[in-house]
Design an enzyme around this catalytic site. Structure first.
Site, short mmCIF file in Angstrom:
data_model
loop_
_atom_site.label_atom_id
_atom_site.label_comp_id
_atom_site.label_asym_id
_atom_site.label_seq_id
_atom_site.Cartn_x
_atom_site.Cartn_y
_atom_site.Cartn_z
N LYS A 1 11.08 58.08 66.89
CA LYS A 1 11.58 56.73 67.12
C LYS A 1 11.03 56.25 68.46
CE LYS A 1 14.73 53.97 65.13
NZ LYS A 1 15.04 53.73 63.73
N VAL B 1 21.10 44.02 51.75
CA VAL B 1 21.28 45.15 50.85
C VAL B 1 22.53 44.95 49.97
CG1 VAL B 1 21.57 47.65 50.68
CG2 VAL B 1 20.14 46.70 52.49
N GLY C 1 25.02 41.34 52.76
CA GLY C 1 23.76 40.93 53.37
C GLY C 1 22.58 41.27 52.48
P1 NAD Z 1 22.49 42.39 56.92
O1 NAD Z 1 22.66 42.04 58.35
O2 NAD Z 1 21.60 41.58 56.07
O3 NAD Z 1 23.92 42.47 56.19
C1 NAD Z 1 25.08 42.92 56.78
C2 NAD Z 1 26.21 42.00 56.34
O4 NAD Z 1 27.45 42.54 56.79
C3 NAD Z 1 26.07 40.58 56.92
O5 NAD Z 1 26.16 39.63 55.87
C4 NAD Z 1 27.25 40.50 57.88
O6 NAD Z 1 27.79 39.19 57.99
C5 NAD Z 1 28.24 41.46 57.25
N1 NAD Z 1 29.27 41.97 58.16
C6 NAD Z 1 29.15 42.30 59.46
N2 NAD Z 1 30.32 42.73 59.94
C7 NAD Z 1 31.20 42.69 58.92
C8 NAD Z 1 32.57 43.02 58.79
N3 NAD Z 1 33.28 43.49 59.82
N4 NAD Z 1 33.16 42.87 57.59
C9 NAD Z 1 32.45 42.38 56.54
N5 NAD Z 1 31.16 42.05 56.61
C10 NAD Z 1 30.53 42.21 57.78
O7 NAD Z 1 22.01 43.94 56.94
P2 NAD Z 1 21.37 44.74 55.73
O8 NAD Z 1 19.89 44.78 55.90
O9 NAD Z 1 21.98 44.30 54.44
O10 NAD Z 1 21.89 46.21 56.07
C11 NAD Z 1 23.26 46.57 55.84
C12 NAD Z 1 23.52 47.96 56.42
O11 NAD Z 1 22.62 48.89 55.80
C13 NAD Z 1 23.26 48.08 57.91
O12 NAD Z 1 24.17 49.03 58.44
C14 NAD Z 1 21.86 48.64 57.99
O13 NAD Z 1 21.65 49.36 59.18
C15 NAD Z 1 21.86 49.56 56.79
N6 NAD Z 1 20.51 49.82 56.25
C16 NAD Z 1 19.72 48.78 55.85
C17 NAD Z 1 18.45 49.03 55.34
C18 NAD Z 1 17.56 47.91 54.87
O14 NAD Z 1 16.55 48.20 54.20
N7 NAD Z 1 17.87 46.67 55.16
C19 NAD Z 1 17.99 50.37 55.25
C20 NAD Z 1 18.83 51.41 55.65
C21 NAD Z 1 20.10 51.12 56.15
#
Ligand code: NAD
Length: 354
Positions: free
Chosen positions: A80, A188, A186
């Protein structure tokens, strides 16, 4: 600031510090382990208070990548990098190019990609000075659709496959009529909801922003609840897809679900809560195993693979989780502990470097 004595240093092969006065770049690259292949892991730019905080973060994150890649069956190690600074104020194309030269100086032991504060455009700047980048250009999607460079569809598909495996193991059923509570709709979370809806699951959803909630209600028949109410619902599965530490002492008391399977990183507030999860009779799908679809995607894009091979690789997440669940039952151990042990069995003592 100590390095070798740092509590997070253990097991690291290489930590490099770099300053480029002309562009203001101050960065650290940590390579945890390269036994299975070069260390892949994103570059994070953050307003760290000092270099000690940055070092702590990079060491912790690089180790996590070794475990993730090992369990995703990738010929990759873990690494990283972090850049100290405010991405909105301090980032310039020249600084990103300097970061590219820094990455290149490790000769391919470390391959970088996006993380918080670093976007595709920044990686493109870095790629002017190094070939050791991932996540720049996605050529295809796992389902043959047109790629837009976002790994979220692959992550969501992997979480869906993993959630299905967890439900099969714990409830002995497919997803038809199974009630799933999704925290965070979000990139995912929403795609996961779509997959689950197609398989007949009943959805309960929440988010702190209303944007996707109305859409989920209309398109997927989802039941919308307040953020604070998502834990205590009478459902079968809890899918954390928002922030870390969703599983903590207070939420665990409320949870009625029997399966925890979602996309968020660092779902357990601490490693020992895995034991409490098990004692409560919940099956937890370890986060770094179930959410590896994105890193699998980046790997296949770099290898100029095919959508079919990518999809098959993501689907292996289900098999790996089933292996973890069976072993956890046999050994009477929490699934997070078993996942760590299995990862260590894969990367320790094996070396592609001779
Ligand atoms: P994102 O930011 O698009 O979605 C996260 C969603 O959670 C947002 O809509 C946000 O408003 C909501 N949120 C935040 N706090 C909240 C709460 N207290 N209660 C309810 N909703 C809440 O992120 P993402 O890309 O969808 O990723 C989601 C999770 O998965 C993150 O933890 C990220 O680290 C992990 N992740 C994502 C990927 C990827 O490919 N995007 C890969 C591995 C892990």
């Amino acid at each position: 600031m100590s390095v070798f004595e740092h509590p997070e240093f253990e097991g690291h092969e290489h930590v490099a510090f770099h300053q480029d006065e002309a562009t203001g770049l101050k960065a650290i690259i940590a390579v945890h382990n390269t036994n299975l292949g070069p260390a892949l892991g994103g570059c994070r730019m953050w307003t760290y208070q000092d270099s000690a905080e940055a070092l702590n973060d990079v060491l912790r994150l690089s180790r996590g990548m070794t475990y993730k890649s090992a369990m995703a069956d990738l010929k990759l190690g873990g690494g990283k990098s972090v850049i100290i600074g405010d991405p909105r104020k301090h980032k310039t194309p020249e600084m990103m190019q300097a970061m590219g030269r820094f990455v290149d100086s490790l000769g391919g032991r470390y391959i970088t990609a996006e993380d918080s504060g670093i976007a595709v455009a920044d990686i493109k700047e870095m790629s002017k000075h190094t070939a050791y980048v991932g996540g720049v250009e996605a050529k295809y999607r796992y389902d043959g659709g047109e790629a837009d460079g976002n790994p979220a569809p692959s992550t969501a598909y992997g979480v869906f496959v993993g959630l299905k495996a967890a439900v099969q193991h714990k409830l002995g059923s497919d997803l038809k009529g199974v009630k799933v509570a999704i925290q965070g709709l979000g990139h995912v979370g929403y795609r996961l909801a779509e997959h689950l809806h197609r398989e007949g699951a009943i959805l309960y959803v929440t988010d702190i922003f209303p944007d996707n909630l109305a859409r989920a209600k209309e398109e997927l028949g989802a039941i919308v609840v307040e953020p604070a109410d998502i834990f205590g619902l009478d459902v079968d599965v809890f899918a954390p897809c928002a922030l870390g530490a969703a599983i903590n002492e207070s939420s665990l008391v409320q949870l009625k679900a029997r399966v925890i399977a979602g996309a968020a990183n660092n779902q357990l507030a601490n490693e020992s809560i895995g034991k409490a999860v098990r004692e409560k009779g919940l099956l937890y799908a370890p986060d770094y195993v179930i959410n590896a679809g994105g890193v699998i995607d980046i790997y296949h894009q770099r290898m100029l693979s095919t959508p079919t091979a990518l999809r098959a690789h993501i689907e292996k997440i289900g098999e790996t989780l089933s292996e973890i669940f069976v072993r956890a039952d046999e050994e009477g151990r929490p699934t997070n502990v078993v996942a760590n042990l299995m990862a260590e069995e894969r990367f320790k003592g094996t070396s592609v470097n001779g």
